[in-house]
Design a protein around this motif. Structure first.
Motif, short mmCIF file in Angstrom:
data_model
loop_
_atom_site.label_atom_id
_atom_site.label_comp_id
_atom_site.label_asym_id
_atom_site.label_seq_id
_atom_site.Cartn_x
_atom_site.Cartn_y
_atom_site.Cartn_z
N ALA A 116 0.85 -1.18 0.00
CA ALA A 116 0.00 0.00 0.00
C ALA A 116 0.89 1.24 0.00
CB ALA A 116 -0.91 0.00 1.22
N VAL A 117 0.53 2.22 -0.84
CA VAL A 117 1.39 3.40 -0.96
C VAL A 117 0.68 4.71 -0.66
CG1 VAL A 117 2.96 2.30 -2.60
CG2 VAL A 117 0.97 3.56 -3.46
N ALA A 118 -0.66 4.75 -0.76
CA ALA A 118 -1.39 5.98 -0.51
C ALA A 118 -2.79 5.66 0.01
CB ALA A 118 -1.50 6.81 -1.79
N ASN A 119 -3.31 6.52 0.86
CA ASN A 119 -4.63 6.27 1.41
C ASN A 119 -5.70 6.41 0.34
OD1 ASN A 119 -6.10 5.48 3.67
ND2 ASN A 119 -6.71 7.56 4.16
N GLY A 120 -6.82 5.72 0.57
CA GLY A 120 -7.92 5.77 -0.38
C GLY A 120 -9.09 6.56 0.16
N LYS A 252 6.17 10.35 -6.18
CA LYS A 252 5.36 11.36 -6.88
C LYS A 252 3.88 10.99 -6.83
CE LYS A 252 9.00 12.73 -10.14
NZ LYS A 252 9.43 12.69 -11.56
N PHE A 253 3.58 9.70 -7.00
CA PHE A 253 2.18 9.26 -6.93
C PHE A 253 1.62 9.49 -5.53
CE2 PHE A 253 -1.14 6.08 -6.22
CZ PHE A 253 -1.95 6.29 -7.34
N GLN A 254 2.41 9.20 -4.50
CA GLN A 254 1.97 9.43 -3.13
C GLN A 254 1.67 10.90 -2.88
OE1 GLN A 254 5.46 7.61 -1.31
NE2 GLN A 254 4.20 5.96 -0.45
N GLU A 255 2.57 11.77 -3.32
CA GLU A 255 2.40 13.20 -3.09
C GLU A 255 1.17 13.73 -3.83
OE1 GLU A 255 6.00 15.06 -4.29
OE2 GLU A 255 7.12 14.45 -2.50
N ALA A 256 1.02 13.34 -5.09
CA ALA A 256 -0.10 13.82 -5.89
C ALA A 256 -1.43 13.30 -5.35
CB ALA A 256 0.07 13.40 -7.35
N SER A 260 -4.58 15.33 -3.84
CA SER A 260 -5.90 15.09 -4.42
C SER A 260 -6.93 14.78 -3.33
CB SER A 260 -5.84 13.93 -5.41
OG SER A 260 -4.95 14.21 -6.47
N LEU A 261 -6.54 14.00 -2.32
CA LEU A 261 -7.43 13.68 -1.22
C LEU A 261 -7.80 14.94 -0.44
CD1 LEU A 261 -5.64 10.45 0.07
CD2 LEU A 261 -7.84 10.53 -1.12
N GLU A 262 -6.82 15.78 -0.17
CA GLU A 262 -7.09 17.02 0.54
C GLU A 262 -8.01 17.93 -0.26
OE1 GLU A 262 -3.21 18.60 1.30
OE2 GLU A 262 -2.99 17.53 3.20
N TYR A 263 -7.78 17.99 -1.56
CA TYR A 263 -8.60 18.85 -2.41
C TYR A 263 -10.05 18.35 -2.44
CZ TYR A 263 -10.00 21.90 -6.24
OH TYR A 263 -10.64 22.85 -6.98
N ALA A 264 -10.22 17.04 -2.58
CA ALA A 264 -11.57 16.47 -2.62
C ALA A 264 -12.31 16.73 -1.31
CB ALA A 264 -11.50 14.98 -2.89
N SER A 265 -11.61 16.62 -0.20
CA SER A 265 -12.22 16.86 1.11
C SER A 265 -12.72 18.29 1.24
CB SER A 265 -11.22 16.55 2.23
OG SER A 265 -10.86 15.18 2.23
#
Length: 327
Positions: A116-120, A252-256, A260-265
């Motif tokens: 696992a590399v990034a939260n969903g 880079k995928f983790q950072e992006a 994206s999660l913060e923006y969606a929230s």
């Protein structure tokens, strides 16, 4: 951003299904991908996803340029569930995938090299106001999850997070979780199955849940919240080999994805609008949807609770090594 259907790479999925022992072709970029991108070039990556509300941040992040600004060119590959995505990631047909936590823990227990590399996403924790609901059709005599013994209940993947969480709802409502008859159906087919009487109940996620409600259906339990109010439902993952050989692309995928999660929230209205670009939900149903939470970090205690239930019900044969699995 390009989009592919699971059917377009079905042959590749069949070939990679036998790669789950860990020797798949997950070298730099994998088939159809590019290298690590450490030199500053663009890395083309495919991401296996399920076309549901859960992955809206990924679509938003691509639209807003969060991935492109880091040199990542995304292609979305759609599937019915995380269990179908795992072999594609291990075989290198896609470089990243989206999967629920039970699927990832099952894979790890079978020594499939996933990381696992990034939260969903996470449950809202609110009964009756979560993005996933255990629903019954209009006019159903069933008013509680405790009444589901001997009934047909639709979930998107058998022996996974769906039946584990539904069993917990049944158990908490005083029913016998061992007596539920589970039926596998894609989320987008659940509203019709409920309305047509082919199943008695279904664990439905948005946007299909909004459709069920518009047809007069009723949510009798919020099964993800029954597992844990802070349940980490799913995460983005890759193969351990790809992570080792492409650390810069993974970073880079983790950072992006975190951005994206913060923006969606912070922009729920944009989440609702982006849903119309990759799902069949109508504009009229958008306002009635329950959105999930999109924290940037997984909640380990909730994952441990999910694992304990999976072991109890026989979905997991051994405790997962969360230290290795989680970022």
């Amino acid at each position: 951003m390009r989009r592919l259907s699971i059917a377009s790479i079905a042959a590749a999925f069949l070939l990679t299904a036998t790669a789950c022992g860990g020797s798949g072709s997950g070298g730099p970029g994998g088939p159809g991908g590019t290298g690590d991108g450490a030199s500053g070039g663009t890395a083309r990556v495919k991401v296996g996803i399920i076309p549901i509300v859960d992955v809206a941040p990924l679509y938003l992040g691509e639209k807003k340029g969060f991935y492109a600004s880091r040199g990542l060119d995304l292609t979305m590959v759609t599937a019915q569930g995380g269990a179908a995505i795992v072999p594609a990631v291990i075989g290198g047909q896609v470089q990243f995938g989206f999967s629920n936590m039970t699927t990832l823990m099952i894979a790890q227990g079978k020594r499939v090299p996933v990381k696992a590399v990034a939260n969903g996403l996470a449950s809202t924790g609110e009964q009756g106001a979560d993005f996933a609901g255990l629903a019954v059709p209009k006019g159903s005599p069933i008013t509680s999850a405790g009444q589901l013994a001997g009934r047909k209940v639709a979930i998107n993947t058998l022996k996974n997070i769906g039946d584990t969480s539904v069993r917990e709802s049944v158990r908490k409502a005083g029913g016998d979780p061992a007596e539920v008859d589970f039926v596998e159906l894609p989320f987008d087919q659940m509203p019709a199955a409920l309305a047509g009487g082919r199943v008695d109940a279904a664990l439905v996620v948005e946007p299909a849940l909004a459709t069920v409600k518009s047809q007069g259906g009723t949510v009798i339990a919020s099964s993800y919240a029954d597992v844990s109010p802070d349940l980490t439902v799913a995460m983005y993952f890759t193969s351990t080999r790809y992570a080792q050989q492409n650390p810069e692309t993974v970073r880079k995928f983790q950072e992006a994805t975190a951005e994206s999660l913060e923006y969606a929230s912070a922009h729920p209205d944009e989440v609702r609008r982006i849903l119309t670009t990759y799902t069949k939900i109508s504009e009229a149903l958008l306002r009635d949807m329950n959105l999930p939470r999109w924290p940037t970090r997984p909640d380990r205690a909730s994952i441990e609770a999910l694992a304990k239930l999976g072991e109890q019900d026989g979905t997991l044969t051994s405790p997962p090594d969360l230290d290795t699995l989680l970022p």
